[in-house]
Design a protein around this motif. Structure first.
Motif, PDB file in Angstrom:
ATOM      1  N   GLU A  49      32.779  53.406  38.984  1.00  0.00           N
ATOM      2  CA  GLU A  49      32.865  51.944  38.939  1.00  0.00           C
ATOM      3  C   GLU A  49      33.426  51.438  37.599  1.00  0.00           C
ATOM      4  O   GLU A  49      34.231  50.517  37.550  1.00  0.00           O
ATOM      5  N   TRP A  50      32.996  52.062  36.490  1.00  0.00           N
ATOM      6  CA  TRP A  50      33.438  51.558  35.182  1.00  0.00           C
ATOM      7  C   TRP A  50      34.960  51.615  35.029  1.00  0.00           C
ATOM      8  O   TRP A  50      35.568  50.749  34.412  1.00  0.00           O
ATOM      9  N   MET A  51      35.561  52.643  35.604  1.00  0.00           N
ATOM     10  CA  MET A  51      37.021  52.733  35.497  1.00  0.00           C
ATOM     11  C   MET A  51      37.682  51.634  36.318  1.00  0.00           C
ATOM     12  O   MET A  51      38.654  51.012  35.878  1.00  0.00           O
ATOM     13  N   LEU A  52      37.123  51.374  37.489  1.00  0.00           N
ATOM     14  CA  LEU A  52      37.662  50.288  38.300  1.00  0.00           C
ATOM     15  C   LEU A  52      37.561  48.968  37.520  1.00  0.00           C
ATOM     16  O   LEU A  52      38.504  48.179  37.482  1.00  0.00           O
ATOM     17  N   GLN A  53      36.414  48.768  36.885  1.00  0.00           N
ATOM     18  CA  GLN A  53      36.221  47.527  36.133  1.00  0.00           C
ATOM     19  C   GLN A  53      37.234  47.429  34.981  1.00  0.00           C
ATOM     20  O   GLN A  53      37.749  46.358  34.699  1.00  0.00           O
ATOM     21  N   ARG A  54      37.491  48.572  34.352  1.00  0.00           N
ATOM     22  CA  ARG A  54      38.478  48.548  33.260  1.00  0.00           C
ATOM     23  C   ARG A  54      39.862  48.194  33.788  1.00  0.00           C
ATOM     24  O   ARG A  54      40.616  47.457  33.172  1.00  0.00           O
ATOM     25  N   ARG A  55      40.177  48.768  34.930  1.00  0.00           N
ATOM     26  CA  ARG A  55      41.480  48.470  35.542  1.00  0.00           C
ATOM     27  C   ARG A  55      41.591  46.978  35.847  1.00  0.00           C
ATOM     28  O   ARG A  55      42.622  46.357  35.576  1.00  0.00           O
ATOM     29  N   LEU A  56      40.532  46.446  36.406  1.00  0.00           N
ATOM     30  CA  LEU A  56      40.574  45.037  36.804  1.00  0.00           C
ATOM     31  C   LEU A  56      40.677  44.118  35.584  1.00  0.00           C
ATOM     32  O   LEU A  56      41.398  43.119  35.594  1.00  0.00           O
ATOM     33  N   ARG A  57      39.951  44.490  34.532  1.00  0.00           N
ATOM     34  CA  ARG A  57      40.015  43.712  33.291  1.00  0.00           C
ATOM     35  C   ARG A  57      41.443  43.756  32.715  1.00  0.00           C
ATOM     36  O   ARG A  57      41.987  42.754  32.277  1.00  0.00           O
ATOM     37  N   ALA A  58      42.039  44.961  32.761  1.00  0.00           N
ATOM     38  CA  ALA A  58      43.409  45.124  32.263  1.00  0.00           C
ATOM     39  C   ALA A  58      44.373  44.276  33.092  1.00  0.00           C
ATOM     40  O   ALA A  58      45.298  43.656  32.566  1.00  0.00           O
ATOM     41  N   LEU A  59      44.116  44.241  34.387  1.00  0.00           N
ATOM     42  CA  LEU A  59      44.972  43.448  35.270  1.00  0.00           C
ATOM     43  C   LEU A  59      44.915  41.971  34.883  1.00  0.00           C
ATOM     44  O   LEU A  59      45.944  41.291  34.804  1.00  0.00           O
ATOM     45  N   GLU A  60      43.703  41.507  34.630  1.00  0.00           N
ATOM     46  CA  GLU A  60      43.547  40.113  34.201  1.00  0.00           C
ATOM     47  C   GLU A  60      44.361  39.857  32.936  1.00  0.00           C
ATOM     48  O   GLU A  60      45.071  38.864  32.823  1.00  0.00           O
ATOM     49  N   GLN A  61      44.229  40.778  31.997  1.00  0.00           N
ATOM     50  CA  GLN A  61      44.942  40.607  30.725  1.00  0.00           C
ATOM     51  C   GLN A  61      46.451  40.629  30.950  1.00  0.00           C
ATOM     52  O   GLN A  61      47.195  39.873  30.351  1.00  0.00           O
ATOM     53  N   PHE A  62      46.858  41.521  31.822  1.00  0.00           N
ATOM     54  CA  PHE A  62      48.291  41.608  32.139  1.00  0.00           C
ATOM     55  C   PHE A  62      48.801  40.278  32.687  1.00  0.00           C
ATOM     56  O   PHE A  62      49.866  39.797  32.315  1.00  0.00           O
TER      57      PHE A  62
END
Lengths: 476, 308
Positions: A49-62
């Motif tokens: 889950e933590w990796m998914l959350q990191r991906r999603l956070r990165a997506l937001e930043q992108f």
């Protein structure tokens, strides 16, 4: 796990993905990069889950960040269409970064492999076609040798599963956070594949850790991530990619490299990359170097339509050292914008940057560098040397060194030379019997010698051959 | 035996409105002979040398530079067909001229970073031998040759460390021996072999290196452009010995361009020529050089103008 099982699992994954595709028609039609896409990638990889959350956070930043603008004379990225990126991700995962058949590769790439004299099996592996059983066995043997010492070398997707704590601590947290730049954020959202290297304390890996076969046959994607952790007093030479061309049907490559150099550790990261000429190559590579540690970047950038790549090092601890050796070559229609960044954040830190570029047939190379010496980083020194070689009057080469010096007790040197390949030099060699092409090739080979001498012989030979091929037909 | 024959050679600087430098040079140098070419600065000595070798900075506007070869010029195994024994160098690329046995020793040799002496010299030697084959082989052989080359290009089957060794090429080990022997003769430190070509060489070392290259490439005719400038007396002797060996051991013909009598004490010329304003104004034996040393060039100029 044997290589057979590895292979089976891989096939299985692909099958699952096919299945998912049928079920999820939204993903089929979706344009642009969405949360759903990121979730599918993460689920497909069975990530925590933590990796998914990191991906999603990165997506937001992108999504929040604008396209980078404002750099003087930066390569034109207006053709990079973010909306088109996502549909390109899927074929990447399906084929593991390459074509399905050797014949599907563009003639140009096939031709280059032929001229490089690379045997069929190797060609298939390098181009991402099929699995390379023989080399996997070799790799397996080497791996056992390393494992006894506690060394880890595996692909990044596997590392997330099997070395979760190490990855969780280091992956895009303190070295290259997604907030670094728009393409780092993109990378954080959709990264896939790459290498994970862990060297325990007091361990020296004598042999270069090569991603020669693995990167290309398994994990090599457009968004691969490399994470190298060298604990205190350890030493490793990591070589990524190979001088053979990296074929891609995509128009964007955005890799990420993070290196952690422990106290008194020594890491050399070498890469020679030749991208297909339609690729935008936008990477973020960074190292953090603790006290008395040494980081060395050796990189050759060839191919691509435009490259923006500035490997950087944060010299965090006193006495840390950074050395950069880079070479760039640009031909017709190419804009290769590379350089180096060094942050001297502690006293007694040293850096050297040696940048070489070759431009021909109207290509453009640019050295773009940043050396930052923080207040209090006394007795630090930096030396930057940029040499540019141009083949003709149509080609251009720029040097944009940027120095931010906040401490007075330091030693700073910058030197730049720009020259056209000298008629006198060529004539001298011709008068000794070399023809025009050979004379120029010899001069170029000599010009890049500082980088070839840092590479294992097979890479050096291939780098020289690649440059010969690049020069072929454009001379005489 | 080879003969270099220069007839009425005229040349100007290769740019629009370029200055005329050579105004009809006539000269003949046979292998086994030493000719000294003297004259004041700006008279066209260096230009003559560069035009012989094919320097792109000059445009030839008239005359010819011929080389005549004998059937066994390149050794007993290499027979030169009768119709290919005379070449006009002006029709050829600089590397082709080198392959025919013409060598230019530079006054200011280029410095090439990153290219070791040993690598350069072996490459040059093999390139020369290959070019020579190409110049003399007939068309049929040429086709066969090009097929071979294509096959080679398909890949290296030897270790990349060793690289390709094609038939007739001088291999690394064999070349090391040749180089070592020649360097010993010239009293050069063996460290030279691994240094970059002329990079950081002193003036004297560069001149020595030019003679070393001539010794290895074994020219029929060597044109040495002010090889004596900037040498101390010890180095001058070494270089002179090297030049004498080129003639005595390899039978080369030498065209020695010089300002000074000094080197001619060690390299005794058979013929001395004085160049003035782009022409040979006076020719003679060794005594001519001595007279020039004593009396300068003015008398030559006066005689030349009187004759005109």
């Amino acid at each position: 796990m044997s290589s057979d099982q590895d292979h089976l699992q891989e096939t299985d994954t692909e099958a699952r993905f096919e299945f998912k595709k049928e079920e999820n028609s939204a993903f089929e039609t979706e344009k642009g990069l969405t949360e759903e896409t990121v979730r599918v990638i993460s689920e497909d990889k069975d990530e925590p889950e933590w990796m998914l959350q990191r991906r999603l956070r990165a997506l937001e930043q992108f999504q929040e960040m604008p396209m980078p603008t404002g750099w003087p004379a930066a390569p034109d990225l207006s053709e990079v269409d973010i909306a088109d990126i996502v549909p390109y991700i899927r074929p990447d995962i399906e084929t593991r970064g390459g074509a399905e058949n050797w014949e599907d590769l563009p003639d140009e790439i096939q031709d280059t492999f032929d001229k490089l004299g690379i045997p069929e099996a190797e060609k298939n592996a390098l181009s991402g076609v099929g699995a390379q059983y023989e080399s996997e066995i070799v790799y397996q043997n080497m791996q056992e040798q390393w494992e006894e010492k506690g060394v880890i070398f595996c692909d990044m997707d596997k590392a997330v599963q099997e070395h979760e704590e190490l990855v969780k601590e280091h992956f895009m947290t303190k070295c290259v956070p997604p907030s670094d730049n728009k393409f780092a954020a993109l990378h954080g959202a959709v990264w896939s594949g790459g290498s994970f290297v862990y060297i325990p304390e007091d361990t020296t890996v004598n042999m270069p850790v090569q991603a020669y076969f693995r990167m290309n046959s398994e994990g090599m994607g457009q968004f691969e991530h490399t994470l190298i952790i060298a604990e205190d007093n350890s030493e490793v030479h990591y070589i990524e990619g190979c001088s053979a061309p990296k074929y891609s049907a995509f128009n964007l490559h955005s890799g990420g490299v993070e290196v952690f150099v422990g106290e008194n550790a020594h890491v050399q990261y070498s890469t020679v990359q030749n991208w297909s000429k339609n690729t935008y190559n936008l990477n973020t590579k960074r190292a953090i170097c603790e006290a008395e540690g040494t980081m060395e970047w050796v990189s050759g950038s060839m191919g691509s339509k435009a490259t923006m790549l500035y490997p950087s090092t944060v010299l965090k601890g006193p006495g840390a050292t950074d050395n950069h050796i880079t070479i760039a070559m640009a031909g017709e229609g190419q804009d290769i914008d590379t350089g180096a960044k060094v942050y001297h954040n502690a006293p007694d830190t040293k850096s050297t940057i040696e940048s070489k570029s070759i431009s021909k047939d109207g290509g453009r190379t640019n050295y773009r560098g940043l050396v930052h010496i923080a207040d209090g980083a006394e007795d630090s020194s930096t030396a930057v040397e940029c040499d540019a070689l141009m083949f003709d009057n149509e080609s251009t080469s720029d040097t944009m060194p940027y120095m931010e010096i906040q401490e007075s007790k330091v030693d700073v040197a910058h030197e730049a030379t720009v020259g056209k390949i000298g008629d006198e030099d060529v004539f001298y060699l011709q008068s000794r019997g070399l023809d025009d092409d050979d004379a120029k090739q010899m001069i170029v080979a000599g010009f890049i010698e500082p980088i070839t001498e840092e590479l294992p012989i097979e890479y050096a030979v291939e780098l020289n051959r690649l440059i010969e091929l690049e020069m072929e037909g454009s001379l005489g | 035996m080879a003969v270099l024959e220069i007839n009425n050679l005229q040349a100007e600087v290769a740019e629009e409105g370029g200055e005329t430098i050579l105004r009809g040079v006539d000269l003949e140098v046979e292998s086994g002979e030493i000719h000294a070419l003297m004259g004041p600065n700006g008279s066209g000595k260096s230009t003559t040398a560069k035009v012989i070798a094919g320097h792109p900075a000059y445009e030839v506007t008239g005359g010819e530079v011929l080389i005549h070869l004998e059937d066994d010029e390149f050794g007993e195994d290499f027979e030169i067909p009768e119709d290919l024994r005379t070449w006009n160098l002006l029709d050829l690329e600089p590397n082709e001229r080198a392959a025919l046995g013409v060598f230019l020793g530079f006054q200011y040799p280029a410095e090439i970073e990153g290219v070791t002496m040993v690598n350069f010299l072996r490459t040059a030697l093999n390139a020369k031998l290959e070019e020579r084959e190409e110049l003399f082989e007939d068309d049929e052989e040429e086709e066969a040759e090009s097929e071979d080359t294509n096959e080679d290009a398909a890949g290296y089957d030897t270790s990349p460390m060793e690289g390709d060794v094609e038939e007739g090429e001088v291999g690394v080990a064999e070349f090391q021996e040749i180089l070592q022997e020649k360097m010993e003769q010239l009293d050069m430190d063996e460290k030279f072999a691994s240094r970059y070509l002329n990079a950081g060489f002193s003036g004297g070392e560069k001149k020595q290196n030019e003679v070393l290259q001539a010794a290895i490439l074994e020219p029929s005719i060597a044109v040495l452009d002010e090889i004596d400038s900037g040498l101390d007396i010890d180095r001058l002797q070494d270089v002179s010995e090297g030049i004498n060996a080129l003639r005595d051991e390899q039978g080369a013909g030498i065209l020695q361009i010089t300002h000074y009598q000094r080197i001619l004490d060690y390299v005794e010329p058979d013929h001395v020529h004085v160049m003035l304003d782009g022409q040979i104004a006076q020719s003679g034996g060794p005594e001519l050089a001595e007279k020039l040393e004593d009396e300068g060039y003015d008398w030559v100029r006066e005689e030349a103008y009187e004759a005109a």
